[in-house]
Each structure stands twice: as structure tokens, then as C-alpha cells.
Design an enzyme around this catalytic site. Sequence first.
Site, PDB file in Angstrom:
ATOM      1  N   PHE A   1       7.630  40.252 -66.702  1.00 23.13           N
ATOM      2  CA  PHE A   1       6.286  40.806 -66.850  1.00 23.13           C
ATOM      3  C   PHE A   1       6.312  42.245 -66.346  1.00 23.13           C
ATOM      4  O   PHE A   1       6.897  42.519 -65.297  1.00 23.13           O
ATOM      5  CB  PHE A   1       5.270  39.958 -66.068  1.00 23.13           C
ATOM      6  CG  PHE A   1       3.859  40.159 -66.512  1.00 23.13           C
ATOM      7  CD1 PHE A   1       3.365  39.494 -67.617  1.00 23.13           C
ATOM      8  CD2 PHE A   1       3.034  41.040 -65.832  1.00 23.13           C
ATOM      9  CE1 PHE A   1       2.056  39.685 -68.044  1.00 23.13           C
ATOM     10  CE2 PHE A   1       1.735  41.240 -66.236  1.00 23.13           C
ATOM     11  CZ  PHE A   1       1.246  40.567 -67.343  1.00 23.13           C
TER      12      PHE A   1
ATOM     13  N   ALA B   1       6.111  37.133 -61.718  1.00 19.44           N
ATOM     14  CA  ALA B   1       6.303  37.137 -60.263  1.00 19.44           C
ATOM     15  C   ALA B   1       6.174  35.747 -59.647  1.00 19.44           C
ATOM     16  O   ALA B   1       6.861  35.442 -58.673  1.00 19.44           O
ATOM     17  CB  ALA B   1       5.318  38.104 -59.616  1.00 19.44           C
ATOM     18  N   LEU B   2       5.315  34.906 -60.203  1.00 23.21           N
ATOM     19  CA  LEU B   2       5.147  33.565 -59.621  1.00 23.21           C
ATOM     20  C   LEU B   2       6.378  32.687 -59.817  1.00 23.21           C
ATOM     21  O   LEU B   2       6.577  31.731 -59.069  1.00 23.21           O
ATOM     22  CB  LEU B   2       3.909  32.880 -60.196  1.00 23.21           C
ATOM     23  CG  LEU B   2       2.575  33.425 -59.705  1.00 23.21           C
ATOM     24  CD1 LEU B   2       1.413  32.753 -60.444  1.00 23.21           C
ATOM     25  CD2 LEU B   2       2.426  33.251 -58.200  1.00 23.21           C
ATOM     26  N   GLU B   3       7.210  33.009 -60.774  1.00 26.63           N
ATOM     27  CA  GLU B   3       8.409  32.212 -61.033  1.00 26.63           C
ATOM     28  C   GLU B   3       9.622  32.684 -60.230  1.00 26.63           C
ATOM     29  O   GLU B   3      10.653  32.010 -60.192  1.00 26.63           O
ATOM     30  CB  GLU B   3       8.736  32.230 -62.528  1.00 26.63           C
ATOM     31  CG  GLU B   3       7.726  31.486 -63.400  1.00 26.63           C
ATOM     32  CD  GLU B   3       6.422  32.266 -63.633  1.00 26.63           C
ATOM     33  OE1 GLU B   3       5.368  31.607 -63.754  1.00 26.63           O
ATOM     34  OE2 GLU B   3       6.447  33.513 -63.680  1.00 26.63           O
TER      35      GLU B   3
ATOM     36  N   CYS C   1       6.748  43.336 -60.621  1.00 26.83           N
ATOM     37  CA  CYS C   1       5.680  44.327 -60.560  1.00 26.83           C
ATOM     38  C   CYS C   1       4.353  43.656 -60.876  1.00 26.83           C
ATOM     39  O   CYS C   1       4.169  43.093 -61.961  1.00 26.83           O
ATOM     40  CB  CYS C   1       5.946  45.460 -61.538  1.00 26.83           C
ATOM     41  SG  CYS C   1       4.650  46.711 -61.532  1.00 26.83           S
ATOM     42  N   ILE C   2       3.459  43.715 -59.911  1.00 24.04           N
ATOM     43  CA  ILE C   2       2.119  43.142 -60.060  1.00 24.04           C
ATOM     44  C   ILE C   2       1.128  44.300 -59.987  1.00 24.04           C
ATOM     45  O   ILE C   2       1.060  44.991 -58.972  1.00 24.04           O
ATOM     46  CB  ILE C   2       1.822  42.110 -58.964  1.00 24.04           C
ATOM     47  CG1 ILE C   2       2.929  41.056 -58.895  1.00 24.04           C
ATOM     48  CG2 ILE C   2       0.457  41.470 -59.180  1.00 24.04           C
ATOM     49  CD1 ILE C   2       2.927  40.225 -57.621  1.00 24.04           C
ATOM     50  N   ILE C   3       0.413  44.508 -61.080  1.00 26.86           N
ATOM     51  CA  ILE C   3      -0.551  45.611 -61.158  1.00 26.86           C
ATOM     52  C   ILE C   3      -1.963  45.030 -61.099  1.00 26.86           C
ATOM     53  O   ILE C   3      -2.295  44.103 -61.845  1.00 26.86           O
ATOM     54  CB  ILE C   3      -0.358  46.430 -62.447  1.00 26.86           C
ATOM     55  CG1 ILE C   3       1.065  47.011 -62.482  1.00 26.86           C
ATOM     56  CG2 ILE C   3      -1.401  47.543 -62.544  1.00 26.86           C
ATOM     57  CD1 ILE C   3       1.429  47.703 -63.792  1.00 26.86           C
TER      58      ILE C   3
ATOM     59  N   HIS D   1      -6.963  37.436 -59.835  1.00 25.02           N
ATOM     60  CA  HIS D   1      -5.609  37.013 -60.185  1.00 25.02           C
ATOM     61  C   HIS D   1      -4.546  37.865 -59.481  1.00 25.02           C
ATOM     62  O   HIS D   1      -3.513  37.358 -59.060  1.00 25.02           O
ATOM     63  CB  HIS D   1      -5.422  37.061 -61.700  1.00 25.02           C
ATOM     64  CG  HIS D   1      -4.143  36.467 -62.174  1.00 25.02           C
ATOM     65  ND1 HIS D   1      -3.866  35.115 -62.086  1.00 25.02           N
ATOM     66  CD2 HIS D   1      -3.052  37.019 -62.737  1.00 25.02           C
ATOM     67  CE1 HIS D   1      -2.669  34.868 -62.565  1.00 25.02           C
ATOM     68  NE2 HIS D   1      -2.152  36.016 -62.970  1.00 25.02           N
TER      69      HIS D   1
ATOM     70  N   ARG E   1       7.162  54.376 -57.736  1.00 26.10           N
ATOM     71  CA  ARG E   1       7.899  53.630 -56.719  1.00 26.10           C
ATOM     72  C   ARG E   1       9.135  52.911 -57.243  1.00 26.10           C
ATOM     73  O   ARG E   1      10.006  52.526 -56.460  1.00 26.10           O
ATOM     74  CB  ARG E   1       6.971  52.590 -56.082  1.00 26.10           C
ATOM     75  CG  ARG E   1       5.896  53.202 -55.216  1.00 26.10           C
ATOM     76  CD  ARG E   1       4.727  52.244 -54.969  1.00 26.10           C
ATOM     77  NE  ARG E   1       3.762  52.803 -54.039  1.00 26.10           N
ATOM     78  CZ  ARG E   1       2.880  53.747 -54.342  1.00 26.10           C
ATOM     79  NH1 ARG E   1       2.853  54.257 -55.562  1.00 26.10           N
ATOM     80  NH2 ARG E   1       2.027  54.191 -53.435  1.00 26.10           N
TER      81      ARG E   1
END
Length: 154
Positions: free
Chosen positions: A26, A60-62, A84-86, A92, A131
Site C-alpha cells: 500500500f 501495514a496491518l499485515e 507508509c500510512i497517510i 482508520h 522522509r
Amino acid sequence: MQQADLGAPGDLDGSGLRVAIVQARFNAPITGQLAESCFAELHALGVAPADVRHVTVPGALEIGVALAALAETDDYDALIALGCIIRGETYHFELVANESGAAVTRVGLDHGVPIANAVLTVENEQQAWARAADKGRDAARVAVEMANLLESLR
């Protein structure tokens, strides 16, 4: 009792270390940059390409489940989590950020294996790009340093 110099880096010699990387797909362009800089730094630190395993997961959850499976093999001196979590418009973001971070920490503690957590949690894509390269390099350095530290403590 001898006091450590907190500013000095630890042992960054990656020769002979075996490292596994779990990369979320993702936000793939960003996680791809994380992976590229991580691989380059691992190589620069002396980790042989043949000693690096790279697996991908949907998001990311996996990451935690894959890290746990790799840790159970006892084949790796260190693991690296890349994602990467945006932030979006819903809760969520908090759920994914908190739960993925907790899973990474839990796997490390449960299995006694160092895990460099380079799952970015950012407000927008611009912050992620700013980053990605640095955090990928940082993850490689953390993995090598902590693998060497844990080896010296055992």
C-alpha cells in the site's frame, strides 16, 4: 559502572548478518523508496545481498503477521518493517498506525529479535516523500546495530 556514550553509534558491521525485510505494498511508490534506500544501506554496511530476504504484504496491518512468521524461523538476526500510512479523513489512520506499531513491537519482544520499524505515519504524501529515503537508511542501520548489540548481550 561504565557509562555508555549515548551519542556514539553502535556496531554497524553487517558482515555475516541475515536480515529480512517486510514491505507493505500500500502506497507502493513510497514504500519502494524506503526499500531501495534500505537495501543500499544494508549493502554499504556489509550485509550480503544473498543474506537479505524481502517479502511484501498488502498493507501495514499485515506486516506483523509476516514478521512473526519470519521470527519463528530463527533464520534472521534482525527484521525490518517498511510501510507508509497517510492520514485520511477517518479514524482508520489511527487504527492502522496504532495496531501496526503494536504488532511490530510485540513480535520483537515475543521473539527476542530486533525489528527496525520504518512504517511512516504521516499527514500527507509530501511528508512521506520527504522522509522515505532517510527512514529506509535509518532502518538498515538500526537493524544492523541492534542485531550486533543483542548478539553481544547473549
